[in-house]
Design a protein around this motif. Structure first.
Motif, PDB file in Angstrom:
ATOM      1  N   GLU A 214       1.653   0.724   9.795  1.00 18.92           N
ATOM      2  CA  GLU A 214       1.955   1.134   8.431  1.00 18.92           C
ATOM      3  C   GLU A 214       3.451   1.173   8.209  1.00 18.92           C
ATOM      4  O   GLU A 214       4.247   1.005   9.133  1.00 18.92           O
ATOM      5  CB  GLU A 214       1.331   2.508   8.136  1.00 18.92           C
ATOM      6  CG  GLU A 214       1.888   3.637   8.974  1.00 18.92           C
ATOM      7  CD  GLU A 214       1.268   4.975   8.630  1.00 18.92           C
ATOM      8  OE1 GLU A 214       0.439   5.032   7.702  1.00 18.92           O
ATOM      9  OE2 GLU A 214       1.603   5.971   9.291  1.00 18.92           O
ATOM     10  N   PHE A 215       3.827   1.402   6.945  1.00 17.20           N
ATOM     11  CA  PHE A 215       5.225   1.533   6.570  1.00 17.20           C
ATOM     12  C   PHE A 215       5.457   2.923   5.996  1.00 17.20           C
ATOM     13  O   PHE A 215       4.622   3.445   5.248  1.00 17.20           O
ATOM     14  CB  PHE A 215       5.618   0.484   5.535  1.00 17.20           C
ATOM     15  CG  PHE A 215       5.890  -0.881   6.123  1.00 17.20           C
ATOM     16  CD1 PHE A 215       7.165  -1.238   6.522  1.00 17.20           C
ATOM     17  CD2 PHE A 215       4.869  -1.790   6.274  1.00 17.20           C
ATOM     18  CE1 PHE A 215       7.419  -2.480   7.071  1.00 17.20           C
ATOM     19  CE2 PHE A 215       5.111  -3.047   6.816  1.00 17.20           C
ATOM     20  CZ  PHE A 215       6.384  -3.403   7.209  1.00 17.20           C
ATOM     21  N   LEU A 216       6.619   3.508   6.334  1.00 15.71           N
ATOM     22  CA  LEU A 216       7.021   4.811   5.827  1.00 15.71           C
ATOM     23  C   LEU A 216       8.416   4.699   5.214  1.00 15.71           C
ATOM     24  O   LEU A 216       9.181   3.799   5.552  1.00 15.71           O
ATOM     25  CB  LEU A 216       7.024   5.852   6.957  1.00 15.71           C
ATOM     26  CG  LEU A 216       5.678   6.091   7.652  1.00 15.71           C
ATOM     27  CD1 LEU A 216       5.858   7.015   8.845  1.00 15.71           C
ATOM     28  CD2 LEU A 216       4.642   6.658   6.693  1.00 15.71           C
ATOM     29  N   PHE A 217       8.738   5.640   4.325  1.00 13.41           N
ATOM     30  CA  PHE A 217       9.992   5.578   3.585  1.00 13.41           C
ATOM     31  C   PHE A 217      11.113   6.281   4.338  1.00 13.41           C
ATOM     32  O   PHE A 217      10.945   7.372   4.881  1.00 13.41           O
ATOM     33  CB  PHE A 217       9.820   6.225   2.205  1.00 13.41           C
ATOM     34  CG  PHE A 217       8.957   5.416   1.278  1.00 13.41           C
ATOM     35  CD1 PHE A 217       9.517   4.489   0.417  1.00 13.41           C
ATOM     36  CD2 PHE A 217       7.581   5.571   1.303  1.00 13.41           C
ATOM     37  CE1 PHE A 217       8.710   3.738  -0.419  1.00 13.41           C
ATOM     38  CE2 PHE A 217       6.770   4.816   0.464  1.00 13.41           C
ATOM     39  CZ  PHE A 217       7.329   3.902  -0.389  1.00 13.41           C
ATOM     40  N   SER A 218      12.281   5.640   4.349  1.00 13.48           N
ATOM     41  CA  SER A 218      13.482   6.205   4.951  1.00 13.48           C
ATOM     42  C   SER A 218      14.688   5.454   4.345  1.00 13.48           C
ATOM     43  O   SER A 218      14.642   4.232   4.180  1.00 13.48           O
ATOM     44  CB  SER A 218      13.450   6.019   6.468  1.00 13.48           C
ATOM     45  OG  SER A 218      14.612   6.533   7.069  1.00 13.48           O
ATOM     46  N   PRO A 219      15.742   6.114   3.984  1.00 13.32           N
ATOM     47  CA  PRO A 219      16.021   7.535   4.180  1.00 13.32           C
ATOM     48  C   PRO A 219      15.602   8.423   3.013  1.00 13.32           C
ATOM     49  O   PRO A 219      15.848   9.624   3.044  1.00 13.32           O
ATOM     50  CB  PRO A 219      17.555   7.553   4.314  1.00 13.32           C
ATOM     51  CG  PRO A 219      17.989   6.446   3.404  1.00 13.32           C
ATOM     52  CD  PRO A 219      16.920   5.389   3.503  1.00 13.32           C
TER      53      PRO A 219
ATOM     54  N   LEU B 143       0.839  -1.202   0.000  1.00 12.21           N
ATOM     55  CA  LEU B 143       0.000   0.000   0.000  1.00 12.21           C
ATOM     56  C   LEU B 143       0.876   1.255   0.000  1.00 12.21           C
ATOM     57  O   LEU B 143       0.611   2.210  -0.744  1.00 12.21           O
ATOM     58  CB  LEU B 143      -0.914  -0.004   1.221  1.00 12.21           C
ATOM     59  CG  LEU B 143      -1.786   1.231   1.415  1.00 12.21           C
ATOM     60  CD1 LEU B 143      -2.728   1.439   0.232  1.00 12.21           C
ATOM     61  CD2 LEU B 143      -2.585   1.134   2.716  1.00 12.21           C
ATOM     62  N   ALA B 144       1.929   1.283   0.823  1.00 11.48           N
ATOM     63  CA  ALA B 144       2.829   2.436   0.846  1.00 11.48           C
ATOM     64  C   ALA B 144       3.512   2.629  -0.506  1.00 11.48           C
ATOM     65  O   ALA B 144       3.649   3.756  -1.003  1.00 11.48           O
ATOM     66  CB  ALA B 144       3.867   2.264   1.952  1.00 11.48           C
ATOM     67  N   LEU B 145       3.930   1.544  -1.126  1.00 11.09           N
ATOM     68  CA  LEU B 145       4.590   1.631  -2.433  1.00 11.09           C
ATOM     69  C   LEU B 145       3.641   2.167  -3.499  1.00 11.09           C
ATOM     70  O   LEU B 145       4.020   3.013  -4.323  1.00 11.09           O
ATOM     71  CB  LEU B 145       5.102   0.247  -2.846  1.00 11.09           C
ATOM     72  CG  LEU B 145       6.306  -0.275  -2.056  1.00 11.09           C
ATOM     73  CD1 LEU B 145       6.480  -1.772  -2.287  1.00 11.09           C
ATOM     74  CD2 LEU B 145       7.580   0.479  -2.445  1.00 11.09           C
ATOM     75  N   GLU B 146       2.397   1.707  -3.494  1.00 10.61           N
ATOM     76  CA  GLU B 146       1.450   2.162  -4.508  1.00 10.61           C
ATOM     77  C   GLU B 146       1.029   3.611  -4.260  1.00 10.61           C
ATOM     78  O   GLU B 146       0.860   4.380  -5.209  1.00 10.61           O
ATOM     79  CB  GLU B 146       0.220   1.239  -4.523  1.00 10.61           C
ATOM     80  CG  GLU B 146      -0.899   1.666  -5.461  1.00 10.61           C
ATOM     81  CD  GLU B 146      -0.508   1.731  -6.938  1.00 10.61           C
ATOM     82  OE1 GLU B 146      -1.337   2.179  -7.745  1.00 10.61           O
ATOM     83  OE2 GLU B 146       0.636   1.340  -7.280  1.00 10.61           O
TER      84      GLU B 146
END
Length: 240
Positions: free
Chosen positions: A232-237, A135-138
């Protein structure tokens, strides 16, 4: 020599035997699972998806994440005090699609279960971590295609308490993408490795659009890291 009445009685016995056999085939695994305890019933429920298929609905995404083939393994079950809730820990090997995007994943999964009407059922999705990462990627793909900085900012991991780790929603690559007209950011594949608190992703992408001086059609492969934040997942770095 058998009479008509004898044959009728024999036919009734055969029909009754077939009915009992059918009932055992349908109810037997459930009855055995209950007799053996919640662990066996929960493991059986996850393994049953390998035969029945797995389709994961993602919030706000009209197309489900659908398995072509998947396998749960190394399943352990933790039942909470009170016996009404449990959690299954497993590895999941998944190959499937999200629309035209090929998705493959290998890693850990954590599936909450609840006791409902005498049966143990997943509280939500059968593969919540995989679903959250995809879901985060899309959402990121759609935000890039739309040039939506605000939506991208919502997908960036916040700074840590020590002041590090913040994701900058910008940079030369993103600015070049946002400068395109008739922009299209397509993805042909995501390959995920799901760890306990993060997901490492290889993305196969294609960027199309036009600049005032020339058309743009670029393809490539990039590595992305997502970290778990609650459910959920979030983007880093970085987002790019």
């Amino acid at each position: 020599m058998r009479t008509t009445e004898d044959w009728s009685r024999l036919g009734g016995v055969l029909i009754a035997a077939l009915a009992v056999a059918t009932a055992l085939a349908v109810l037997g695994p459930r009855l055995l699972g209950r007799a053996a305890g919640p662990e066996v019933e929960i493991i059986s429920a996850l393994k049953a998806t390998e035969r029945e298929g797995l389709s994961l609905s993602l919030p706000g995404i009209p197309t489900p994440l659908t398995a072509r083939e998947h396998r749960f393994a190394r399943i352990t079950v933790r039942v909470e005090p009170g016996g009404e809730r449990a959690e299954a820990l497993a590895t999941l090997d998944f190959t499937g699609t999200l629309g035209a995007i090929e998705v493959s994943s290998l890693g850990v999964e954590r599936v909450p279960f609840v006791l409902k009407d005498g049966d143990w059922v997943p509280e939500g999705l059968e593969a919540p971590r995989l679903a959250a990462a995809v879901l985060a990627l899309e959402r990121r793909r759609r935000a890039l295609e739309a040039g939506d900085r605000e939506a991208l900012a919502l997908l960036a991991a916040p700074a840590r308490e020590d002041g590090g780790g913040a994701v900058e929603v910008g940079g030369p690559e993103l600015e070049q993408l946002l400068a395109l007209k008739e922009r299209r950011y397509g993805v042909s594949g995501w390959r995920l490795r799901l760890e306990r608190d993060e997901a490492v992703v290889t993305e196969l992408w294609r960027l199309e659009g036009t600049l005032p001086s020339r058309p743009v059609d670029q393809r490539g492969e990039r590595r992305l890291i997502l970290i778990r934040s609650g459910e959920e997942f979030l983007f880093s770095p970085a987002l790019m």
